[in-house]
Design a protein around this motif. Structure first.
Motif, PDB file in Angstrom:
ATOM      1  N   UNK A 142      24.356   7.926   1.186  1.00 31.47           N
ATOM      2  CA  UNK A 142      24.069   9.314   1.235  1.00 31.47           C
ATOM      3  C   UNK A 142      22.696   9.697   1.594  1.00 31.47           C
ATOM      4  N   UNK A 143      22.489  11.051   1.900  1.00 29.78           N
ATOM      5  CA  UNK A 143      21.262  11.684   2.280  1.00 29.78           C
ATOM      6  C   UNK A 143      20.235  11.584   0.829  1.00 29.78           C
ATOM      7  N   UNK A 144      19.045  12.259   0.797  1.00 30.39           N
ATOM      8  CA  UNK A 144      18.501  12.126  -0.286  1.00 30.39           C
ATOM      9  C   UNK A 144      17.671  13.530  -0.345  1.00 30.39           C
ATOM     10  N   UNK A 145      17.422  13.874  -1.711  1.00 33.39           N
ATOM     11  CA  UNK A 145      16.409  15.100  -2.022  1.00 33.39           C
ATOM     12  C   UNK A 145      15.406  14.160  -2.719  1.00 33.39           C
ATOM     13  N   UNK A 146      14.324  14.709  -2.321  1.00 35.93           N
ATOM     14  CA  UNK A 146      13.233  14.114  -2.979  1.00 35.93           C
ATOM     15  C   UNK A 146      12.418  15.206  -4.069  1.00 35.93           C
ATOM     16  N   UNK A 147      12.743  14.950  -5.248  1.00 40.62           N
ATOM     17  CA  UNK A 147      12.250  15.682  -6.296  1.00 40.62           C
ATOM     18  C   UNK A 147      10.870  15.849  -6.604  1.00 40.62           C
ATOM     19  N   UNK A 148       9.992  14.801  -6.241  1.00 40.01           N
ATOM     20  CA  UNK A 148       8.453  15.138  -6.137  1.00 40.01           C
ATOM     21  C   UNK A 148       8.012  13.722  -5.639  1.00 40.01           C
ATOM     22  N   UNK A 149       6.919  13.891  -4.868  1.00 37.39           N
ATOM     23  CA  UNK A 149       6.316  12.463  -4.500  1.00 37.39           C
ATOM     24  C   UNK A 149       6.359  12.472  -2.958  1.00 37.39           C
ATOM     25  N   UNK A 150       5.469  13.592  -2.315  1.00 37.29           N
ATOM     26  CA  UNK A 150       5.977  13.643  -0.907  1.00 37.29           C
ATOM     27  C   UNK A 150       4.710  12.873   0.009  1.00 37.29           C
ATOM     28  N   UNK A 151       5.113  12.047   1.077  1.00 36.47           N
ATOM     29  CA  UNK A 151       4.155  11.437   1.680  1.00 36.47           C
ATOM     30  C   UNK A 151       3.260  10.377   0.988  1.00 36.47           C
ATOM     31  N   UNK A 174      -2.642  13.352  -1.772  1.00 37.65           N
ATOM     32  CA  UNK A 174      -1.950  12.054  -2.031  1.00 37.65           C
ATOM     33  C   UNK A 174      -2.333  11.849  -3.592  1.00 37.65           C
ATOM     34  N   UNK A 175      -3.526  11.925  -3.713  1.00 35.38           N
ATOM     35  CA  UNK A 175      -3.657  11.402  -5.281  1.00 35.38           C
ATOM     36  C   UNK A 175      -3.246  12.459  -6.417  1.00 35.38           C
ATOM     37  N   UNK A 176      -3.284  13.656  -5.755  1.00 45.90           N
ATOM     38  CA  UNK A 176      -3.001  14.724  -7.084  1.00 45.90           C
ATOM     39  C   UNK A 176      -1.251  14.718  -6.926  1.00 45.90           C
ATOM     40  N   UNK A 177      -0.547  14.255  -5.660  1.00 41.57           N
ATOM     41  CA  UNK A 177       0.828  14.072  -5.789  1.00 41.57           C
ATOM     42  C   UNK A 177       1.338  12.788  -6.634  1.00 41.57           C
ATOM     43  N   UNK A 178       0.598  11.869  -6.734  1.00 42.24           N
ATOM     44  CA  UNK A 178       0.961  10.561  -7.336  1.00 42.24           C
ATOM     45  C   UNK A 178       0.915  11.056  -8.894  1.00 42.24           C
ATOM     46  N   UNK A 179      -0.084  11.919  -9.288  1.00 44.17           N
ATOM     47  CA  UNK A 179      -0.106  12.421 -10.607  1.00 44.17           C
ATOM     48  C   UNK A 179       0.925  13.300 -11.048  1.00 44.17           C
ATOM     49  N   UNK A 180       1.333  14.004 -10.117  1.00 44.08           N
ATOM     50  CA  UNK A 180       2.553  14.997 -10.238  1.00 44.08           C
ATOM     51  C   UNK A 180       3.747  14.328 -10.549  1.00 44.08           C
TER      52      UNK A 180
END
Length: 368
Positions: A9-18, A255-261
């Motif tokens: 399958x392909x994927x959707x990334x719910x959260x956590x980009x780059x 990056x830091x805030x995305x990891x926290x998200x």
């Protein structure tokens, strides 16, 4: 007569980009859309590739001659790169006839390339009895894309395609590759996740993706850490003060805030409150738009229009510079949201987006 049929399958990334190439956290889930490979083993060392979605005759390559930077540049680089990566790793892979069919839109940020790689690797793993675990398949496919195709992607897409399970999002720590399957029962809470393919094409290997990755590596080196994953969220203000370049500072902040998200979304899901993830998704889009600077007018229009129409949250997903957005909404609101987005694109004189509902689905598997 084929030796078997496989699907990935392909994927959707719910959260956590780059975050994946920064040793961080990601949270994708598999789409029901797949790339299917019908495969026959060959003993003459020829790799013959054909796609129902690409006009023209099959491409024939000799496996002993596969090398990065050689041969045709195009979709065949992905499966050819997989064969090269397997052989480079010492696996005795010979030839094969492979015919592909796909329901995944290409260039939509939904990992059609990873699906193509993973279905190839899984088929060859079975046919040549290599005994590879799913995580090893993902790693070899990433190497194929990095070294053979020349796209500096992280490990998320291939791992999602290979390892996701139905009804769950995959919490992947890209440093140690540990995995947790997090239940994501949208229907059980009267919710729906829409994917909006803007039909704006993107390409990871065109340079912009690589520039963002290099900027993140510069930030980590300046801060004296192995990767930006090592900057704690509560230490972010002090870290940003040590980054004089405003563009590098913005990349690090994302990056830091995305990891926290990602951590916040996991907490909401484990508490059984999917609805609460909506505002976190929207925060992620603002960060990708303003700090990472990888959105585009079409993606922004989807997010703004969806939120104005009552969506719980929305954000772009994938590598950026086009592709798709996701929208979390109550099921009852889906027709209104869909119409609002379509009308907004009409008013902007843009091609109509492709909008569909999706659910967390199975990872790669053998069909027959």
């Amino acid at each position: 007569m084929s030796d078997g049929v496989w699907a990935a399958p392909g994927r959707v990334n719910l959260i956590g980009e780059h975050t994946d190439y920064n040793d961080g956290f990601v949270m994708p889930f598999a789409l029901p859309h797949t790339t299917v490979a019908t495969v026959s083993r060959r003993d003459d060392g020829v790799l013959r590739l054909h796609s129902a979605d690409v006009p023209g005759d099959a491409t024939a390559l000799r496996v002993t001659e596969l090398a990065p930077g050689h041969g045709p540049r195009g979709w065949t680089d992905y499966p050819a790169g997989v064969v090269w990566a397997l052989r480079e790793a010492g696996h005795a892979v010979g030839g094969a006839d492979i015919h592909y069919e796909s329901t995944l839109p290409t260039g939509a940020g939904l990992s059609s390339s990873a699906a193509l790689e993973v279905v190839t690797a899984l088929a060859l793993n079975d046919l040549y009895e290599l005994g590879l675990e799913r995580s090893q398949v993902a790693r070899l496919c990433q190497r194929a894309e990095n070294r053979y195709v020349g796209a500096p992607t992280g490990i998320m897409d291939q791992t999602a395609s290979a390892c996701c399970t139905e009804g769950h999002a995959l919490h992947l720590d890209t440093r140690d590759l540990s995995q947790r399957q997090i239940p994501l029962d949208l229907a059980g809470q009267g919710l729906e996740l829409l994917v909006v393919d803007t039909r704006v094409q993107h390409a990871h290997s065109d340079g912009e993706y690589g520039k963002r990755r290099a900027g993140c590596e510069t930030a980590a080196a300046t801060l004296g850490v192995p990767a930006l994953r090592d900057i704690a969220h509560d230490a972010l203000p002090e870290a940003l003060d040590r980054l004089p370049d405003p563009q590098i500072r913005a990349l690090a902040r994302h990056i830091v805030t995305e990891n926290h998200r990602v951590e916040r979304v996991i907490a909401h899901l484990e508490a059984g409150d999917i609805r609460a993830t909506g505002p976190v998704l929207t925060e992620g889009h603002a960060s990708l738009r303003d700090d990472f600077r990888i959105s585009c007018p079409e993606l922004d229009l989807v997010v703004d229009t969806a939120l104005a129409a009552g969506a719980l949250g929305a954000r772009m997903t994938g590598g950026g510079f086009g592709g798709s957005a996701i929208v979390l909404t109550d099921v009852a609101l889906t027709p209104t949201l869909t119409k609002s987005i379509q009308e907004a694109f009409t008013s902007a004189s843009w091609k109509q987006p492709r909008i569909f509902s999706t659910t967390p689905s199975r990872g790669a598997r053998r069909l027959s």
